[in-house]
Scaffold this motif. Structure first.
Motif, PDB file in Angstrom:
ATOM      1  N   VAL A   5      -6.947  -6.015  17.131  1.00 46.02           N
ATOM      2  CA  VAL A   5      -8.216  -5.378  16.742  1.00 46.02           C
ATOM      3  C   VAL A   5      -7.972  -4.490  15.529  1.00 46.02           C
ATOM      4  O   VAL A   5      -8.749  -4.499  14.560  1.00 46.02           O
ATOM      5  N   ARG A   6      -6.876  -3.730  15.568  1.00 46.12           N
ATOM      6  CA  ARG A   6      -6.544  -2.833  14.452  1.00 46.12           C
ATOM      7  C   ARG A   6      -6.338  -3.640  13.156  1.00 46.12           C
ATOM      8  O   ARG A   6      -6.827  -3.270  12.090  1.00 46.12           O
ATOM      9  N   THR A   7      -5.623  -4.745  13.256  1.00 43.39           N
ATOM     10  CA  THR A   7      -5.366  -5.585  12.086  1.00 43.39           C
ATOM     11  C   THR A   7      -6.673  -6.142  11.511  1.00 43.39           C
ATOM     12  O   THR A   7      -6.867  -6.157  10.296  1.00 43.39           O
ATOM     13  N   ALA A   8      -7.563  -6.585  12.388  1.00 42.93           N
ATOM     14  CA  ALA A   8      -8.852  -7.126  11.931  1.00 42.93           C
ATOM     15  C   ALA A   8      -9.683  -6.034  11.248  1.00 42.93           C
ATOM     16  O   ALA A   8     -10.300  -6.272  10.203  1.00 42.93           O
ATOM     17  N   LEU A   9      -9.686  -4.840  11.826  1.00 38.45           N
ATOM     18  CA  LEU A   9     -10.437  -3.727  11.239  1.00 38.45           C
ATOM     19  C   LEU A   9      -9.838  -3.335   9.891  1.00 38.45           C
ATOM     20  O   LEU A   9     -10.570  -3.086   8.924  1.00 38.45           O
ATOM     21  N   GLU A  10      -8.529  -3.306   9.791  1.00 37.67           N
ATOM     22  CA  GLU A  10      -7.871  -2.991   8.515  1.00 37.67           C
ATOM     23  C   GLU A  10      -8.221  -4.028   7.448  1.00 37.67           C
ATOM     24  O   GLU A  10      -8.422  -3.692   6.271  1.00 37.67           O
ATOM     25  N   ALA A  11      -8.339  -5.297   7.848  1.00 34.17           N
ATOM     26  CA  ALA A  11      -8.705  -6.356   6.890  1.00 34.17           C
ATOM     27  C   ALA A  11     -10.132  -6.150   6.390  1.00 34.17           C
ATOM     28  O   ALA A  11     -10.419  -6.330   5.194  1.00 34.17           O
ATOM     29  N   LEU A  12     -11.050  -5.769   7.275  1.00 28.10           N
ATOM     30  CA  LEU A  12     -12.434  -5.495   6.864  1.00 28.10           C
ATOM     31  C   LEU A  12     -12.484  -4.302   5.911  1.00 28.10           C
ATOM     32  O   LEU A  12     -13.226  -4.299   4.927  1.00 28.10           O
ATOM     33  N   ILE A  13     -11.694  -3.279   6.197  1.00 31.03           N
ATOM     34  CA  ILE A  13     -11.636  -2.090   5.340  1.00 31.03           C
ATOM     35  C   ILE A  13     -11.065  -2.456   3.974  1.00 31.03           C
ATOM     36  O   ILE A  13     -11.605  -2.038   2.933  1.00 31.03           O
ATOM     37  N   ALA A  87     -13.423   5.689   9.824  1.00 32.39           N
ATOM     38  CA  ALA A  87     -13.553   6.583  10.980  1.00 32.39           C
ATOM     39  C   ALA A  87     -13.286   5.817  12.279  1.00 32.39           C
ATOM     40  O   ALA A  87     -12.649   6.348  13.193  1.00 32.39           O
ATOM     41  N   PHE A  88     -13.764   4.574  12.381  1.00 27.69           N
ATOM     42  CA  PHE A  88     -13.465   3.757  13.561  1.00 27.69           C
ATOM     43  C   PHE A  88     -11.957   3.536  13.692  1.00 27.69           C
ATOM     44  O   PHE A  88     -11.411   3.550  14.790  1.00 27.69           O
ATOM     45  N   LEU A  89     -11.289   3.314  12.558  1.00 31.75           N
ATOM     46  CA  LEU A  89      -9.850   3.083  12.583  1.00 31.75           C
ATOM     47  C   LEU A  89      -9.102   4.349  13.006  1.00 31.75           C
ATOM     48  O   LEU A  89      -8.193   4.292  13.832  1.00 31.75           O
ATOM     49  N   GLU A  90      -9.498   5.488  12.463  1.00 27.48           N
ATOM     50  CA  GLU A  90      -8.801   6.733  12.740  1.00 27.48           C
ATOM     51  C   GLU A  90      -9.121   7.299  14.129  1.00 27.48           C
ATOM     52  O   GLU A  90      -8.254   7.871  14.780  1.00 27.48           O
ATOM     53  N   TYR A  91     -10.373   7.139  14.564  1.00 26.36           N
ATOM     54  CA  TYR A  91     -10.805   7.649  15.877  1.00 26.36           C
ATOM     55  C   TYR A  91     -11.464   6.517  16.656  1.00 26.36           C
ATOM     56  O   TYR A  91     -12.690   6.412  16.707  1.00 26.36           O
ATOM     57  N   PRO A  92     -10.665   5.646  17.267  1.00 28.70           N
ATOM     58  CA  PRO A  92     -11.195   4.429  17.888  1.00 28.70           C
ATOM     59  C   PRO A  92     -11.966   4.635  19.192  1.00 28.70           C
ATOM     60  O   PRO A  92     -12.601   3.700  19.671  1.00 28.70           O
TER      61      PRO A  92
END
Length: 196
Positions: A5-13, A87-92
């Motif tokens: 999930v973190r990797t996918a969110l980082e890719a979107l960012i 913010a989602f990445l830092e505070y999930p």
């Protein structure tokens, strides 16, 4: 947050970060930003919204993301989308929406969004018009301004009909007039700051 999930969110960012660096003002008089590839942007918004709903169900910031993504594309709007994702990445941990009555909630949201958008658009349009008028007044005589106004009035709202006549009229004032008007518009501090 799980690694996948973190990797996918980082890719979107990362995709959004690249987009914000490519934004350019596409019109010198009216601030309008363009993402270079609207189709990819629309798909990114859809994928990101779905991702947030899947992995952060009922989080209050999903609605903020959706409403921000629907606003006119500006650099600030694009940066706000990026900030929400970061913010989602830092505070999930999900922050659930506060339950309020549907009637009260919809009235407040509608009024606030509508009033803010209307005021911002009106101020921006008014500023753009003032910049244009100042540039015209600086380069044209009173009689030349009257001639341009006459062309506009004769068109009776038909912009396509008026455009070639306006071009001919401005050309008749001399070859440097159009470039001087454009230079005055670009050199206006409000426009200049958007280009730098």
């Amino acid at each position: 947050m799980k690694g996948k999930v973190r990797t996918a969110l980082e890719a979107l960012i990362e995709e959004q970060s690249k987009r914000t660096t490519r934004l350019r003002n596409s019109h010198s008089m009216f601030p309008f930003y363009n993402t270079l590839d609207e189709e990819k942007y629309v798909k990114w918004v859809a994928r990101t919204t779905r991702f947030l709903r899947t992995h952060f169900p009922n989080d209050k910031d999903i609605e903020e993301f959706k409403s921000t993504s629907k606003r006119t594309t500006t650099l600030q709007q694009q940066q706000e989308l990026l900030a929400i994702l970061e913010a989602f990445l830092e505070y999930p941990e999900a922050i659930e929406k506060v339950k309020t009555s549907k009637v009260t909630k919809s009235i407040n949201i509608s009024n606030n969004i509508s009033n803010t958008n209307t005021q911002s658009q009106q101020q921006s349009q008014q500023q753009s018009i003032e910049i244009l008028i100042k540039a015209l007044e600086d380069q044209l005589s009173v009689s030349q301004l009257k001639e341009i106004k006459q062309v506009v009035e004769e068109a009776k709202g038909d912009l396509e009909k008026a455009k070639p006549k306006l071009i001919d009229k401005i050309k008749s004032f001399g070859e440097n007039v159009a470039s001087n008007i454009l230079a005055n518009i670009i050199a206006n501090p409000a426009i200049w700051s958007m280009l730098s």
